[in-house]
Design an enzyme around this catalytic site. Structure first.
Site, mmCIF file in Angstrom:
data_model
loop_
_atom_site.group_PDB
_atom_site.id
_atom_site.type_symbol
_atom_site.label_atom_id
_atom_site.label_comp_id
_atom_site.label_asym_id
_atom_site.label_seq_id
_atom_site.Cartn_x
_atom_site.Cartn_y
_atom_site.Cartn_z
ATOM 1 N N SER A 132 0.749 -1.248 0.336
ATOM 2 C CA SER A 132 -0.529 -0.304 0.336
ATOM 3 C C SER A 132 1.193 1.141 -0.325
ATOM 4 O O SER A 132 0.671 2.282 -0.497
ATOM 5 C CB SER A 132 -0.308 0.396 0.994
ATOM 6 O OG SER A 132 -1.747 -0.622 0.662
ATOM 7 N N TRP A 156 4.424 -9.965 -6.373
ATOM 8 C CA TRP A 156 3.288 -9.527 -6.777
ATOM 9 C C TRP A 156 3.216 -9.275 -8.139
ATOM 10 O O TRP A 156 2.731 -8.686 -8.958
ATOM 11 C CB TRP A 156 2.703 -8.765 -5.951
ATOM 12 C CG TRP A 156 2.752 -9.212 -4.377
ATOM 13 C CD1 TRP A 156 2.877 -8.204 -3.481
ATOM 14 C CD2 TRP A 156 2.025 -10.732 -3.308
ATOM 15 N NE1 TRP A 156 3.412 -8.283 -2.347
ATOM 16 C CE2 TRP A 156 2.702 -9.970 -2.096
ATOM 17 C CE3 TRP A 156 1.570 -11.580 -3.871
ATOM 18 C CZ2 TRP A 156 2.277 -11.299 -1.734
ATOM 19 C CZ3 TRP A 156 1.873 -11.912 -2.803
ATOM 20 C CH2 TRP A 156 1.769 -12.032 -1.454
ATOM 21 N N THR A 158 2.071 -9.834 -11.585
ATOM 22 C CA THR A 158 1.667 -10.214 -12.510
ATOM 23 C C THR A 158 1.839 -11.307 -13.789
ATOM 24 O O THR A 158 2.258 -9.537 -14.249
ATOM 25 C CB THR A 158 -0.411 -9.827 -12.557
ATOM 26 O OG1 THR A 158 -0.252 -9.339 -11.453
ATOM 27 C CG2 THR A 158 -0.389 -10.786 -13.594
ATOM 28 N N GLU A 363 -4.029 -3.733 -6.489
ATOM 29 C CA GLU A 363 -4.261 -2.306 -7.880
ATOM 30 C C GLU A 363 -4.755 -1.098 -6.169
ATOM 31 O O GLU A 363 -5.356 0.031 -6.655
ATOM 32 C CB GLU A 363 -5.162 -2.386 -8.531
ATOM 33 C CG GLU A 363 -4.393 -3.369 -9.884
ATOM 34 C CD GLU A 363 -4.656 -2.979 -11.299
ATOM 35 O OE1 GLU A 363 -4.644 -2.188 -10.872
ATOM 36 O OE2 GLU A 363 -4.151 -3.757 -12.105
HETATM 37 N N1 CAA Z 1 -2.220 10.736 -10.651
HETATM 38 C C1 CAA Z 1 -0.805 11.667 -10.816
HETATM 39 N N2 CAA Z 1 -0.638 11.963 -9.861
HETATM 40 C C2 CAA Z 1 -0.682 11.365 -9.010
HETATM 41 C C3 CAA Z 1 -1.786 10.757 -8.558
HETATM 42 C C4 CAA Z 1 -2.918 10.156 -9.870
HETATM 43 N N3 CAA Z 1 -3.135 9.280 -9.733
HETATM 44 N N4 CAA Z 1 -2.186 10.639 -7.082
HETATM 45 C C5 CAA Z 1 -0.655 11.198 -6.531
HETATM 46 N N5 CAA Z 1 -0.102 11.749 -7.361
HETATM 47 C C6 CAA Z 1 0.809 12.516 -7.167
HETATM 48 C C7 CAA Z 1 0.930 13.506 -6.410
HETATM 49 O O1 CAA Z 1 -0.161 14.672 -6.665
HETATM 50 C C8 CAA Z 1 1.909 13.974 -5.770
HETATM 51 O O2 CAA Z 1 2.776 14.665 -6.032
HETATM 52 P P1 CAA Z 1 3.469 16.459 -5.830
HETATM 53 O O3 CAA Z 1 3.888 15.504 -4.770
HETATM 54 O O4 CAA Z 1 4.119 16.682 -7.139
HETATM 55 O O5 CAA Z 1 1.454 17.330 -5.393
HETATM 56 C C9 CAA Z 1 2.562 12.370 -6.203
HETATM 57 O O6 CAA Z 1 1.749 12.033 -7.275
HETATM 58 C C10 CAA Z 1 2.180 11.622 -4.277
HETATM 59 O O7 CAA Z 1 1.628 11.410 -4.052
HETATM 60 P P2 CAA Z 1 1.177 10.829 -2.901
HETATM 61 O O8 CAA Z 1 1.439 12.211 -2.145
HETATM 62 O O9 CAA Z 1 -1.031 10.727 -2.573
HETATM 63 O O10 CAA Z 1 1.546 9.532 -2.471
HETATM 64 P P3 CAA Z 1 1.668 8.793 -1.054
HETATM 65 O O11 CAA Z 1 2.887 8.353 -1.028
HETATM 66 O O12 CAA Z 1 0.669 9.215 0.158
HETATM 67 O O13 CAA Z 1 0.529 7.972 -1.839
HETATM 68 C C11 CAA Z 1 -1.618 6.052 -1.796
HETATM 69 C C12 CAA Z 1 -0.739 7.658 -1.849
HETATM 70 C C13 CAA Z 1 -2.811 6.844 -2.360
HETATM 71 C C14 CAA Z 1 -1.234 5.341 -1.204
HETATM 72 C C15 CAA Z 1 -0.624 5.489 -3.589
HETATM 73 O O14 CAA Z 1 1.047 5.344 -2.221
HETATM 74 C C16 CAA Z 1 -1.109 3.681 -3.326
HETATM 75 O O15 CAA Z 1 -2.180 3.881 -4.050
HETATM 76 N N6 CAA Z 1 -0.830 2.768 -3.099
HETATM 77 C C17 CAA Z 1 -1.404 1.646 -3.234
HETATM 78 C C18 CAA Z 1 -0.407 1.198 -4.635
HETATM 79 C C19 CAA Z 1 -0.612 0.317 -5.039
HETATM 80 O O16 CAA Z 1 -2.414 0.510 -5.805
HETATM 81 N N7 CAA Z 1 -0.126 -0.708 -5.514
HETATM 82 C C20 CAA Z 1 -1.048 -1.373 -6.935
HETATM 83 C C21 CAA Z 1 0.421 -2.294 -7.335
HETATM 84 S S1 CAA Z 1 0.496 -2.792 -8.689
HETATM 85 C C22 CAA Z 1 -0.875 -4.411 -9.212
HETATM 86 O O17 CAA Z 1 -1.340 -4.532 -7.946
HETATM 87 C C23 CAA Z 1 -0.874 -4.163 -10.407
HETATM 88 C C24 CAA Z 1 -1.137 -5.867 -10.389
HETATM 89 O O18 CAA Z 1 -0.802 -6.704 -10.803
HETATM 90 C C25 CAA Z 1 -2.447 -6.844 -10.548
#
Ligand code: CAA
Length: 380
Positions: A132, A156, A158, A363
């Site tokens: 996460s 992990w 895929t 995801e």
């Molecule tokens: N689009 C573009 N930029 C984005 C964004 C988006 N959707 N979301 C955030 N950002 C940018 C932010 O604006 C920020 O930039 P600035 O510092 O310049 O403002 C930067 O990215 C960091 O964002 P956060 O401060 O929100 O980051 P965070 O460390 O607090 O974490 C989180 C955010 C939402 C928890 C993120 O880490 C997250 O989504 N975690 C889950 C991870 C995940 O989904 N993993 C999936 C693995 S892939 C997988 O599962 C594939 C498979 O094989 C099936």
């Protein structure tokens, strides 16, 4: 919101439906049992053009809308969620990120092979200690002349043992937090890259999920995707699209659950009549239908926003959250309607029940989707 499907979208939905019924359904249960990767099905998907749905025509893809991709994924996941996740990661995460962030050189070197299905794609973001909290990843990429040298492990993944190319995230600056992460396009045949443990899973057993180890893997600097230090944005932006794909997977599973439950409820007789005539069963069927209709609208909405080039972070997270929860509920109720039969592998709902579980985890977990939604609300 105008959800009139175009002729192209209807055609791809029907093509995916035929592919799912004709090519995936026959061996789906056995492949799941044997943990056998759907090699033939992925080859056929390539032949049919289902592996380059978002890729521009100039790179050999179908250049269709994200809605078209969602429609195709719903149909495929309705039958075989293992094929579904393989194609979702390939289309949304690998092709999607290279297409959105790649230079012309990267696109012309990789997209044609990916779109034709000659190559399969993977997405290497997570690590054992960075799930996460993806921004805390530790895999290192150090500049050395015209190359980067990558060392570390990704978890992990895929299709890890079948992928030819990975979009891989590594740390180029140890002191810059999530601004020290860079995205790379990495060929799995590279020296120093090896496939680690294949995960033994509850569901999606015919898809493959592995560790990937990198020991001094040389990647040319021209394979950086986006800018150096911009990798975390590439990752999260790409996941906005990927989450619509997982929402579509969950919706497909819900539809499969309703279809199987209706069939069984009409055939199974207790107390002298088909169980479909009992109100408790009818309520379950009605609830499933409501969740399917609501989930579909959320997927169409997020897809339409993406197709218009608008930010869709919150809408994608909402679609994923609602559909993945719905899939788990519907799968549980489908097993309940089938009773003891639903607990056995003779009926497909047992597989749907196991496959549904991951949709609330990968995801971005349900909890992470709530965090994304809340941050978007509070940002205004
Ligand atoms: N689009 C573009 N930029 C984005 C964004 C988006 N959707 N979301 C955030 N950002 C940018 C932010 O604006 C920020 O930039 P600035 O510092 O310049 O403002 C930067 O990215 C960091 O964002 P956060 O401060 O929100 O980051 P965070 O460390 O607090 O974490 C989180 C955010 C939402 C928890 C993120 O880490 C997250 O989504 N975690 C889950 C991870 C995940 O989904 N993993 C999936 C693995 S892939 C997988 O599962 C594939 C498979 O094989 C099936």
């Amino acid at each position: 919101m105008d959800f009139q499907l175009s002729e192209e979208e209807i055609a791809i939905r029907d093509l995916a439906r035929d592919f799912a019924r004709g090519e995936c359904e026959p061996g789906a249960a056995q492949r799941d049992k044997d943990e056998a990767f759907p090699v033939e099905q992925i080859r056929k998907a390539g032949e049919l053009g289902l592996m380059g749905l978002l890729v521009p025509e100039q790179y050999g893809g179908a250049e269709l809308s994200n809605l078209a991709l969602s429609l195709a994924l719903i149909e495929i996941n309705r039958v075989d969620a293992s094929v579904g996740v393989t194609l979702s990661v390939h289309n949304s995460l690998t092709c999607g990120s290279i297409n959105a962030w790649g230079t012309d050189d990267l696109k012309s070197r990789y997209l044609p092979k990916l779109a034709s299905g000659e190559w399969l794609g993977g997405y290497a973001l997570s690590e054992t200690n960075a799930g996460s909290d993806a921004g805390s990843l530790q895999c290192r990429a150090d500049k050395d002349g015209d190359d980067y040298v990558i060392t570390g492990s990704k978890a992990w993944i895929t299709s890890g043992d079948h992928a030819d190319v990975l979009v891989l995230f590594a740390r180029t600056d140890p002191d810059a937090g999530n601004k020290g992460i860079t995205a790379f396009v990495v060929e799995t045949a590279s020296e120093g890259l090896s496939v680690g443990k294949k995960e033994p899973k509850l569901g999606l057993r015919s898809s493959s999920t592995t560790l990937i180890h990198l020991d001094g893997v040389r990647v040319p600097a021209k394979n950086v995707l986006g800018e150096v230090g911009q990798g975390f944005k590439v990752a999260l932006h790409t996941l906005d699209g990927g989450r619509i794909g997982i929402a579509s997977q969950a919706l497909g599973i819900m539809e499969a659950c309703l279809e199987a439950s209706m069939k069984y409820a009409r055939e199974r007789e207790q107390f002298g009549k088909p169980i479909a005539q009992f109100q408790p069963i009818q309520w379950k069927l009605a609830e499933m239908s409501v969740k399917i209709d609501a989930g579909r609208l959320l997927i169409y909405n997020a897809s339409a926003l993406k197709d218009r080039g608008e930010r869709h972070t919150r809408e994608a997270a909402t679609a994923k959250l609602v559909n993945s929860r719905g899939a788990n509920w519907c799968a549980s109720q489908a097993v309940q309607i089938h009773g003891g039969a639903g607990y056995c592998t003779d009926f497909p709902v047992e597989r749907y029940f196991r496959d549904a579980r991951i949709t609330e985890i990968y995801e971005g977990t349900t909890e992470i989707q709530k965090l994304v939604i809340a941050r978007s609300l509070l940002r205004g």
